[in-house]
Design a protein around this motif. Structure first.
Motif, mmCIF file in Angstrom:
data_model
loop_
_atom_site.group_PDB
_atom_site.id
_atom_site.type_symbol
_atom_site.label_atom_id
_atom_site.label_comp_id
_atom_site.label_asym_id
_atom_site.label_seq_id
_atom_site.Cartn_x
_atom_site.Cartn_y
_atom_site.Cartn_z
ATOM 1 N N HIS A 226 52.549 36.497 51.528
ATOM 2 C CA HIS A 226 53.038 37.819 51.129
ATOM 3 C C HIS A 226 53.403 37.773 49.646
ATOM 4 C CE1 HIS A 226 53.301 39.235 55.327
ATOM 5 N NE2 HIS A 226 53.729 38.015 55.593
ATOM 6 N N VAL A 227 52.395 37.686 48.797
ATOM 7 C CA VAL A 227 52.678 37.519 47.377
ATOM 8 C C VAL A 227 53.294 38.786 46.786
ATOM 9 C CG1 VAL A 227 50.406 38.293 46.589
ATOM 10 C CG2 VAL A 227 51.696 36.638 45.218
ATOM 11 N N ASN A 228 53.060 39.948 47.410
ATOM 12 C CA ASN A 228 53.630 41.180 46.901
ATOM 13 C C ASN A 228 55.116 41.317 47.213
ATOM 14 O OD1 ASN A 228 51.162 42.065 45.869
ATOM 15 N ND2 ASN A 228 50.554 42.982 47.803
ATOM 16 N N ARG A 229 55.608 40.508 48.127
ATOM 17 C CA ARG A 229 57.026 40.534 48.480
ATOM 18 C C ARG A 229 57.670 39.279 47.907
ATOM 19 N NH1 ARG A 229 57.343 44.547 52.719
ATOM 20 N NH2 ARG A 229 59.569 44.062 52.890
ATOM 21 N N TRP A 230 58.429 39.460 46.861
ATOM 22 C CA TRP A 230 58.985 38.323 46.122
ATOM 23 C C TRP A 230 59.960 37.529 46.977
ATOM 24 C CZ3 TRP A 230 56.371 36.161 42.908
ATOM 25 C CH2 TRP A 230 56.840 35.432 41.826
ATOM 26 N N GLY A 231 60.579 38.171 47.980
ATOM 27 C CA GLY A 231 61.496 37.467 48.849
ATOM 28 C C GLY A 231 60.810 36.434 49.716
ATOM 29 N N VAL A 232 59.502 36.582 49.914
ATOM 30 C CA VAL A 232 58.715 35.599 50.653
ATOM 31 C C VAL A 232 57.959 34.694 49.686
ATOM 32 C CG1 VAL A 232 56.878 35.248 52.352
ATOM 33 C CG2 VAL A 232 58.475 37.153 52.619
ATOM 34 N N ALA A 297 40.675 42.173 42.274
ATOM 35 C CA ALA A 297 40.859 41.334 43.464
ATOM 36 C C ALA A 297 42.113 40.478 43.340
ATOM 37 C CB ALA A 297 39.637 40.452 43.684
ATOM 38 N N LEU A 298 42.401 40.014 42.123
ATOM 39 C CA LEU A 298 43.597 39.207 41.879
ATOM 40 C C LEU A 298 44.786 40.074 41.513
ATOM 41 C CD1 LEU A 298 44.959 36.459 41.540
ATOM 42 C CD2 LEU A 298 44.055 36.370 39.206
ATOM 43 N N PHE A 299 44.542 41.119 40.707
ATOM 44 C CA PHE A 299 45.608 42.023 40.269
ATOM 45 C C PHE A 299 45.301 43.442 40.715
ATOM 46 C CE2 PHE A 299 45.375 38.810 36.727
ATOM 47 C CZ PHE A 299 46.505 38.097 37.103
ATOM 48 N N PRO A 300 45.540 43.770 41.997
ATOM 49 C CA PRO A 300 45.184 45.112 42.473
ATOM 50 C C PRO A 300 46.105 46.197 41.935
ATOM 51 C CG PRO A 300 46.312 43.873 44.202
ATOM 52 C CD PRO A 300 46.077 42.922 43.074
ATOM 53 N N ALA A 301 47.305 45.864 41.512
ATOM 54 C CA ALA A 301 48.259 46.854 41.009
ATOM 55 C C ALA A 301 48.276 46.839 39.491
ATOM 56 C CB ALA A 301 49.654 46.573 41.567
ATOM 57 N N ASP A 302 48.642 47.982 38.936
ATOM 58 C CA ASP A 302 48.727 48.103 37.483
ATOM 59 C C ASP A 302 50.098 47.712 36.954
ATOM 60 O OD1 ASP A 302 46.114 48.996 37.285
ATOM 61 O OD2 ASP A 302 46.689 51.100 37.584
ATOM 62 N N ASP A 303 51.055 47.480 37.847
ATOM 63 C CA ASP A 303 52.403 47.120 37.443
ATOM 64 C C ASP A 303 52.398 45.758 36.755
ATOM 65 O OD1 ASP A 303 55.090 46.806 37.131
ATOM 66 O OD2 ASP A 303 55.503 46.347 39.232
ATOM 67 N N GLY A 305 54.796 43.736 36.106
ATOM 68 C CA GLY A 305 55.615 42.776 36.831
ATOM 69 C C GLY A 305 54.895 42.167 38.013
ATOM 70 N N MET A 306 54.154 43.004 38.754
ATOM 71 C CA MET A 306 53.400 42.497 39.885
ATOM 72 C C MET A 306 52.261 41.597 39.422
ATOM 73 S SD MET A 306 53.128 42.297 43.086
ATOM 74 C CE MET A 306 54.360 43.541 43.500
ATOM 75 N N LYS A 307 51.632 41.939 38.306
ATOM 76 C CA LYS A 307 50.574 41.084 37.768
ATOM 77 C C LYS A 307 51.128 39.725 37.359
ATOM 78 C CE LYS A 307 47.119 44.425 36.194
ATOM 79 N NZ LYS A 307 46.219 44.820 35.096
ATOM 80 N N LEU A 308 52.340 39.723 36.793
ATOM 81 C CA LEU A 308 52.944 38.454 36.395
ATOM 82 C C LEU A 308 53.235 37.591 37.624
ATOM 83 C CD1 LEU A 308 54.084 36.666 34.162
ATOM 84 C CD2 LEU A 308 56.273 37.870 34.410
ATOM 85 N N ARG A 309 53.695 38.221 38.709
ATOM 86 C CA ARG A 309 53.950 37.473 39.943
ATOM 87 C C ARG A 309 52.680 36.841 40.470
ATOM 88 N NH1 ARG A 309 57.698 41.665 43.500
ATOM 89 N NH2 ARG A 309 59.388 41.938 41.984
ATOM 90 N N ARG A 310 51.626 37.626 40.526
ATOM 91 C CA ARG A 310 50.365 37.093 41.043
ATOM 92 C C ARG A 310 49.793 36.031 40.127
ATOM 93 N NH1 ARG A 310 47.239 39.174 44.964
ATOM 94 N NH2 ARG A 310 48.119 40.840 46.238
ATOM 95 N N ALA A 311 49.933 36.209 38.816
ATOM 96 C CA ALA A 311 49.443 35.194 37.878
ATOM 97 C C ALA A 311 50.228 33.897 38.029
ATOM 98 C CB ALA A 311 49.545 35.718 36.445
ATOM 99 N N LEU A 312 51.544 33.998 38.247
ATOM 100 C CA LEU A 312 52.366 32.803 38.433
ATOM 101 C C LEU A 312 51.975 32.076 39.717
ATOM 102 C CD1 LEU A 312 54.713 31.112 37.369
ATOM 103 C CD2 LEU A 312 56.273 32.578 38.671
ATOM 104 N N SER A 313 51.719 32.847 40.787
ATOM 105 C CA SER A 313 51.272 32.237 42.037
ATOM 106 C C SER A 313 49.919 31.565 41.856
ATOM 107 C CB SER A 313 51.186 33.303 43.134
ATOM 108 O OG SER A 313 50.681 32.763 44.338
ATOM 109 N N ALA A 314 49.018 32.234 41.152
ATOM 110 C CA ALA A 314 47.693 31.658 40.911
ATOM 111 C C ALA A 314 47.759 30.440 40.007
ATOM 112 C CB ALA A 314 46.768 32.714 40.294
ATOM 113 N N ALA A 315 48.773 30.382 39.133
ATOM 114 C CA ALA A 315 48.899 29.244 38.217
ATOM 115 C C ALA A 315 49.410 28.005 38.919
ATOM 116 C CB ALA A 315 49.830 29.609 37.061
ATOM 117 N N VAL A 316 50.285 28.172 39.907
ATOM 118 C CA VAL A 316 50.899 27.033 40.584
ATOM 119 C C VAL A 316 50.063 26.570 41.768
ATOM 120 C CG1 VAL A 316 52.908 26.276 41.904
ATOM 121 C CG2 VAL A 316 53.219 27.653 39.845
ATOM 122 N N MET A 317 49.564 27.502 42.575
ATOM 123 C CA MET A 317 48.960 27.154 43.854
ATOM 124 C C MET A 317 47.653 26.366 43.773
ATOM 125 S SD MET A 317 51.048 27.964 46.135
ATOM 126 C CE MET A 317 52.456 29.007 46.483
#
Length: 488
Positions: A226-232, A297-303, A305-317
Motif C-alpha cells: 500500500h505505497v499510497n498509504r504512508w501509514g503502511v 505506471a510508477l507515478f500515477p498521481a500528479d501530487d 508529495g505522492m511522487k516523492l513517496r513512490r520514488a523513495l520506495s522505488a529507490a530503496v526496494m
C-alpha cells in the motif's frame, strides 16, 4: 600445558600453524591413541559439524524439499488442487531464499495453510543459512565446533570466536524485535484499510512485518504494498532498509549507543556500509525522479508529495525487497539496466538481502581509485584494507557476474526474451531482489528452474559454497620467480 599453544618444532606439524586454537598434547602417547579411537567412531552428525558449509547446503536443501512437498498438497491452494512441481519448487526456493519473485498470486492461489508455510519459509530463510545452521549445531552438540565457529564468525562479521554464541542470540533477538515493532506500527493503518476486520488485519500485519524485515517480495493480499498509504508504506520501508544493513552494522550501532560512543568509533565495516548505502539510495532516488518522472505506471498521481513517496520506495526496494512490482515492466530500458546494477550490488554483508554486497562494491571502487592514482595501498577512513579482502572482493564480483551472465543467456535461450529483460531477471534472482518483468512464468518450467538456481546460489553465497567443496590448502614448498605481463 604450555606446549599446547606454542609453535615449537614438536607442535607445528600437528597444528599446521593454527596453534592459537589448536589443543593437543604431543608428549602424551595415550591421548593420541584415544583420539585415534574417537576418529574411528565419528558419527555422521560430527562429520557434518566439521564442515559447516556442507551442513548449510544440506539444511537449505532439506528445507526446500520439505516446503515443496507441503506446497504440493491440495489443501495448500484455495481450490484444493495439486500444484505442479515447478510452481511449488520455485515458490519454495523463492520464499526460503527471501527473494520473493512470485509466479502465482500469493493471496489468490495459496490457501491460509499455504501462506503460513510461505511465511515460515521466509522467516527461516531470513535468519540466514549459516546462522540457523549454527543454531542447529548448538542444539545438537551443546557447543560449536571450531571450524563452525570460524565460518559463522565470518558470516556474522565478528572476529572473536568467543562472541559467536552471544551474537547468535542477539541476531535472533534483533530479528524478533524489528518484526514486532513493524507489526505494531502497521496495525492502526491496516485496521482502517480492512475496515475493522481484526483477523485480516492481524494476519496482514504479521505477514508484512516478517516479509519486510527479511526483504521478501511476497505479500498477503492481492494489491501488494500500500505505497499510497504512508501509514503502511513507511514502516515497511524502514523495516526493509534496516534489514539491508546487516547484523554486524546493527550490532555495532547498538553497542556504540549503549557505550555512548561517537560515530567516529564505529568499525570500518559499519562506516563503509552506511556511506555506500546512503550514496546508492540517493543516486537511485535522483534517477527515478529525473528519468521516470512522467511514467504514469510508477507515478500515477500528479501530487509531488505522492511522487516523492513512490520514488523513495522505488529507490530503496530494488536493492532488497520486491514489493509492488506492478510498475516494473513499464519502466524504460535504461531504468531496467540501472535497477539491474542496484540489484547486483545488493545490500550489506550478513543481511537478509543478497547481491555481491555494498562493501564488496565499495572495495572494488576503492581498488580502482588506488590503481588510477598510483597508490599501492587501498585506504578509506584512514584505514588500510588488507590485500586478502581485496582479492576476495574481486573474486566474488567476478564469479557473481559470470553467474548472472550465464543465467541471463540461458533465459534468452528458453524464453526468447531480450537481453535487458534477461539480465534484469537474472540479477533479481541472484540478488534476491524480488522484482520481475515477467520472464519466468508457470507455463515455462525451464525459466523457473534457471531462476531457482540463481536464487539458491544467491542465498548460500559463493564463499559458503566454495568452503563446502574446498579442501585444506596444501603448503607451497616452492615460490616461483615473478615476471610482469601486459594487461589493459
Amino acid at each position: 600445558m604450555a606446549n599446547d599453544f606454542d609453535e615449537s618444532s614438536s607442535n607445528e606439524e600437528s597444528s599446521q600453524g593454527l596453534s592459537w586454537w589448536y589443543s593437543a598434547d604431543p608428549m602424551s602417547q595415550n591421548k593420541e591413541i584415544k583420539t585415534a579411537r574417537r576418529i574411528r567412531r565419528i558419527s555422521l552428525a560430527d562429520r557434518l559439524l566439521t564442515h559447516p558449509g556442507r551442513l548449510s547446503i544440506l539444511y537449505f536443501c532439506v528445507l526446500i524439499a520439505l516446503v515443496t512437498l507441503l506446497l504440493l498438497l491440495p489443501f495448500s491452494t484455495h481450490d484444493w488442487v495439486f500444484t505442479n512441481f515447478p510452481v511449488a519448487f520455485f515458490t519454495a526456493v523463492s520464499a526460503l531464499s527471501t527473494c520473493g519473485i512470485p509466479v502465482v498470486n500469493t493471496a489468490e492461489y495459496w490457501s491460509m495453510f499455504g501462506q503460513v508455510v510461505i511465511l515460515f519459509s521466509i522467516q527461516f530463510g531470513g535468519l540466514g543459512v549459516m546462522t540457523f545452521a549454527s543454531i542447529v549445531a548448538l542444539g545438537v552438540s551443546r557447543r560449536l565446533k571450531v571450524s563452525q565457529r570460524m565460518l559463522t564468525a565470518s558470516e556474522l562479521g565478528t572476529t572473536k570466536l568467543s562472541e559467536i554464541k552471544s551474537v547468535l542470540t542477539v541476531v535472533l533477538g534483533t530479528s524478533i524485535i524489528a518484526e514486532v515493532v513493524t507489526f505494531t506500527l502497521l496495525l492502526p493503518e491496516l485496521f482502517r484499510v480492512n475496515r475493522g476486520q481484526i483477523g485480516r488485519t492481524l494476519w496482514q500485519a504479521l505477514f508484512y512485518a516478517v516479509s519486510a524485515y527479511n526483504n521478501t517480495g511476497f505479500t498477503p493480499d492481492a494489491t501488494g504494498l500500500h505505497v499510497n498509504r504512508w501509514g503502511v508504506g513507511l514502516p515497511i520501508l524502514i523495516s526493509a532498509f534496516v534489514g539491508t544493513l546487516g547484523f554486524p552494522v546493527v550490532l555495532n550501532i547498538v553497542q556504540s549507543v549503549r557505550r555512548r560512543l561517537s560515530p567516529k568509533r564505529w568499525t570500518l565495516h559499519t562506516k563503509l556500509t552506511l556511506v555506500t548505502t546512503g550514496i546508492l539510495v540517493l543516486t537511485s532516488l535522483a534517477w527515478f525522479l529525473l528519468v521516470e518522472w512522467g511514467n504514469v505506471a510508477l507515478f500515477p498521481a500528479d501530487d509531488p508529495g505522492m511522487k516523492l513517496r513512490r520514488a523513495l520506495s522505488a529507490a530503496v526496494m530494488p536493492r532488497s525487497a520486491g514489493f509492488d512490482i506492478s510498475w516494473v515492466p513499464e519502466v524504460t530500458p535504461e531504468t531496467k539496466v540501472f535497477m539491474s546494477l542496484l540489484m547486483f550490488i545488493g545490500a550489506g554483508s550478513s543481511s537478509t538481502a543478497g547481491g555481491i554486497r555494498v562493501t564488496t562494491f565499495a572495495v572494488i571502487i576503492l581498488i580502482c581509485g588506488a590503481s588510477f592514482t598510483g597508490h599501492r595501498d587501498v585506504v578509506v577512513f584512514r584505514r588500510r584494507i588488507p590485500r586478502r579482502i581485496q582479492m576476495t572482493a574481486v573474486s566474488v564480483t567476478t564469479a557473481c557476474f559470470a553467474l548472472v551472465i550465464v543465467g541471463a543467456t540461458s533465459l534468452m535461450f528458453v524464453t526468447g526474451c531480450d537481453f535487458v529483460d534477461a539480465v534484469f531477471e537474472a540479477c533479481s534472482a541472484f540478488s534476491l531482489g524480488g522484482y520481475s518483468v515477467g520472464v519466468a512464468s508457470a507455463g515455462n518450467p525451464s525459466s523457473m528452474f534457471i531462476l531457482a538456481g540463481e536464487m539458491i546460489v544467491g542465498r548460500l553465497g559463493p564463499l559458503t559454497i566454495a568452503y563446502a567443496i574446498s579442501r585444506p590448502m596444501a603448503p607451497e614448498p616452492i615460490r616461483y620467480p615473478q615476471e610482469n605481463i601486459i594487461v589493459g
